[in-house]
Motif scaffolding. Structure first.
Motif, PDB file in Angstrom:
ATOM      1  N   ALA A 118       0.859  -1.065  -0.014  1.00  0.00           N
ATOM      2  CA  ALA A 118       0.435   0.334   0.262  1.00  0.00           C
ATOM      3  C   ALA A 118       0.895   1.309   0.140  1.00  0.00           C
ATOM      4  O   ALA A 118       0.393   1.984  -0.684  1.00  0.00           O
TER       5      ALA A 118
ATOM      6  N   LEU B 232      -2.408  -4.817  -4.059  1.00  0.00           N
ATOM      7  CA  LEU B 232      -2.048  -5.182  -2.740  1.00  0.00           C
ATOM      8  C   LEU B 232      -1.853  -6.255  -2.356  1.00  0.00           C
ATOM      9  O   LEU B 232      -0.816  -6.096  -1.539  1.00  0.00           O
TER      10      LEU B 232
ATOM     11  N   ASN C 262      -6.918  -7.149   3.543  1.00  0.00           N
ATOM     12  CA  ASN C 262      -6.679  -7.013   2.298  1.00  0.00           C
ATOM     13  C   ASN C 262      -8.219  -5.965   1.740  1.00  0.00           C
ATOM     14  O   ASN C 262      -7.237  -4.930   0.769  1.00  0.00           O
ATOM     15  N   LEU C 263      -9.412  -5.975   2.329  1.00  0.00           N
ATOM     16  CA  LEU C 263     -10.828  -5.629   1.705  1.00  0.00           C
ATOM     17  C   LEU C 263     -10.665  -4.232   2.530  1.00  0.00           C
ATOM     18  O   LEU C 263     -10.535  -2.763   1.986  1.00  0.00           O
TER      19      LEU C 263
ATOM     20  N   LYS D 263      -7.446  -1.907   1.273  1.00  0.00           N
ATOM     21  CA  LYS D 263      -8.772  -1.437  -0.022  1.00  0.00           C
ATOM     22  C   LYS D 263      -9.335  -0.100   0.401  1.00  0.00           C
ATOM     23  O   LYS D 263      -8.942   1.206  -0.264  1.00  0.00           O
ATOM     24  N   GLU D 264      -9.769  -0.165   1.188  1.00  0.00           N
ATOM     25  CA  GLU D 264     -11.125   0.791   1.451  1.00  0.00           C
ATOM     26  C   GLU D 264      -9.978   2.618   2.483  1.00  0.00           C
ATOM     27  O   GLU D 264     -10.002   3.150   2.527  1.00  0.00           O
TER      28      GLU D 264
ATOM     29  N   TYR E  25      -6.875  -6.200  -6.124  1.00  0.00           N
ATOM     30  CA  TYR E  25      -7.085  -6.851  -4.887  1.00  0.00           C
ATOM     31  C   TYR E  25      -7.329  -7.508  -5.502  1.00  0.00           C
ATOM     32  O   TYR E  25      -8.485  -8.271  -5.838  1.00  0.00           O
TER      33      TYR E  25
ATOM     34  N   VAL F 168     -10.107  -2.136  -8.567  1.00  0.00           N
ATOM     35  CA  VAL F 168     -10.943  -1.445  -8.344  1.00  0.00           C
ATOM     36  C   VAL F 168     -10.153  -0.080  -8.630  1.00  0.00           C
ATOM     37  O   VAL F 168      -9.219   0.640  -9.373  1.00  0.00           O
TER      38      VAL F 168
ATOM     39  N   GLU G 177     -16.026  -1.708 -10.253  1.00  0.00           N
ATOM     40  CA  GLU G 177     -15.153  -2.258  -9.929  1.00  0.00           C
ATOM     41  C   GLU G 177     -14.749  -3.542 -10.364  1.00  0.00           C
ATOM     42  O   GLU G 177     -16.355  -3.660 -11.966  1.00  0.00           O
TER      43      GLU G 177
END
Length: 545
Positions: free
Chosen positions: A19, A44, A62-63, A66-67, A82, A99, A109
């Motif tokens: 990241a 990622l 990981n999620l 991403k956010e 990702y 994304v 997406e």
């Protein structure tokens, strides 16, 4: 529109580190006037994440990352890969995804549609296929986005057939620009294949194509980068460097971009791949030093030269372990090689240890030159090498080439000891070619000429030569390539003009020595089919050739 293609070298699993690379690349691209920055497949997580994908905590992290990136990155649109949750009820719980976002807002997406299931790829084990997404609208342009294999369902590229969908054909006609996020591993001739594929797509649909590829190495896979932008006529207008991180800026309005030169000669491509494989494997696994058993032969000399380049000379330990059958010229050749490479050389004779062990048990016959006594020498050397590895926190690099691994011309728990098989996918013929090329580029015999020219020998008994037990290496290399890489059977290879007895003997040895390869160090992959997890053969089997 100005677009930055961010060719990164991620570390698998290092979400924080990857990241940070994404954020820093976005900052650099924004400063250079880019309106969009695109990253490789699964940037990622790093590619391939393998069974890390079975860890729910890893997927959740990981999620969350991403956010966090979507919230943090401002002032430039970005597109990165990702791992997403499969919203459907069929198939695995995950999807290979990307994304497209800007200023905290998700613009699109994307889910990977075609999941490769051949050679080193095993994506159906983890991912469910997605559906081709609609183009993403940004800056007045429609971006058709595909992920790696989605672009490879082409009749022009004989890589993988049998797909019923063609994501490029579905999305390209309604797009102004086609983007492909890749983690496309290197093998010899891969750049030409990718150019053929993506330039053909650009011409067919008359749209610019941007393919951004991962760089560096993860485990045994080397990624050559060489990310490329093509105009609507298939001409190259942007090209990133080979085998290393790079950010290039492409101006699609002017049809211009940064273009780096790539290594053209096959020997130079393989050389760069092996150096990258050594450097990244050791550094990503926490090592800075390597130890190599030096014999005075060409294989160990080449491994030492590559390792010295990858890790710097002060981090290489060369250990010469002469025995009772070591030729006198090998003493001089190992010394000269170490001087040329400016590496440490330790000389540890093994004859006294060998005689003591032989005298300790009736198992050994001091007057015999049989396989038991020969392998005792190799295993003494292997034990010493692992002692050096322990003492200096160094990774041992075995030196066997692909021909030797194929026919089992090596000693389990002896010269096979180590953590990374540098030449395990390099034919003996290529070993010679790489060594000569090193000397050509150095402008002198960096690898002493006598090492290159001498007849190969294990030196485990008097007057031993490899060709006492094997056909000429040129013949072995050809048979191995046809059988292992091209999947040809004996009859097909014999029809090419090779002697039947040699073909059947080499193939028989390949079959019999699967158990050795299953216990060998990981092999850096440089051909379309190496000995490693992309080649899965039973150890207990009986085939008739």
């Amino acid at each position: 529109m100005k677009i930055t293609m961010a060719q990164l070298n991620p570390l698998v699993g290092d979400l924080e580190g990857n990241a940070t690379k994404i954020i820093e690349a976005c900052q650099s691209a924004r400063q250079k006037g880019a309106e969009l920055i695109i990253f490789p497949e699964l940037t990622l997580t790093g590619y391939p994440p393998l069974d890390l994908l079975e860890r729910k905590a890893f997927i959740s992290a990981n999620l969350a990352m991403k956010e966090k990136l979507i919230e943090k990155i401002m002032g430039i649109a970005f597109l990165f890969g990702y791992v997403a949750i499969n919203p459907g009820s069929e198939g695995p719980e995950l999807q290979n995804a990307a994304v497209f976002a800007k200023d905290g807002k998700i613009l699109g997406e994307i889910r990977k549609v075609l999941l490769p299931q051949y050679d080193v790829f095993d994506e159906c084990r983890y991912f469910a296929p997605g559906k081709t997404a609609e183009p993403v609208l940004y800056g007045g342009l429609r971006f058709g986005i595909t992920i790696c294999e989605d672009a490879w369902n082409s009749e022009d590229i004989p890589v993988q057939k049998g797909y019923t969908e063609n994501p490029v054909a579905d999305i390209a006609p309604g797009s102004d620009i086609l983007i492909n996020l890749s983690a496309s591993p290197f093998h010899v001739d891969k750049v030409r294949l990718r150019d053929q594929l993506f330039s053909g797509i650009a011409r067919q649909y008359a749209i610019p194509v941007l393919e951004v590829n991962q760089a560096g190495a993860n485990d045994t896979l080397v990624f050559d980068g060489a990310s490329t932008a093509y105009d609507r006529k298939g001409n190259i207008i942007g090209r990133a460097a080979a085998f290393e991180e790079d950010l290039i800026l492409v101006d699609l309005e002017k049809n211009t971009g940064d273009i780096r030169l790539l290594p053209e000669r096959e020997e130079d491509q393989i050389h760069r791949a092996l150096v990258t494989g050594i450097r990244d494997y050791l550094h990503k696994c926490g090592f800075t030093k390597a130890v190599v058993g030096s014999s005075g032969g060409i294989d160990s000399a080449l491994v030492l030269a590559l390792a010295a380049e990858a890790l710097s000379a002060e981090n290489i330990i060369s250990v010469f372990m002469p025995g009772p059958y070591t030729a006198a010229d090998n003493f001089e050749d190992t010394r000269l090689l170490a001087e040329n490479l400016k590496i440490r050389l330790d000389i540890v004779p093994i004859q006294q240890t060998m005689e003591a062990m032989a005298a300790s048990s009736s198992l050994f016959d001091p007057e015999s030159h049989g396989i038991t006594e020969q392998n005792l020498q190799a295993r003494i050397r292997g034990t010493l090498i692992m002692g050096y590895a322990n003492r200096y926190h160094a990774l041992a690099l075995p030196t066997g080439n692909k021909a030797e691994m194929a026919v089992g011309y090596s000693t389990l728990y002896g010269d096979m000891n180590g953590g990374l098989a540098v030449l395990g996918d390099v034919s003996k013929t290529r070993v010679w070619a790489l060594s000569r090329r090193i000397n050509e580029k150095a402008g002198f015999a960096l690898i002493p000429e006598r090492i290159i020219e001498k007849a190969p020998s294990a030196e485990l008994k008097p007057d031993q030569r490899d060709q006492d037990d094997l056909p000429d290496y040129g013949v072995v290399d050809a048979i191995v390539a046809h059988h292992v890489e091209d999947l040809e059977d004996a009859e097909s290879i014999i029809a090419r003009g090779y002697a039947e007895n040699e073909v059947r003997d080499v193939i028989r040895r390949i079959q019999l020595n699967e158990y050795k390869r299953q216990q060998a160090a990981p092999v850096i992959r440089i051909t379309s089919r190496s000995f490693g997890y992309g080649r899965r053969y039973p150890m207990a089997c009986r085939l008739h050739y």
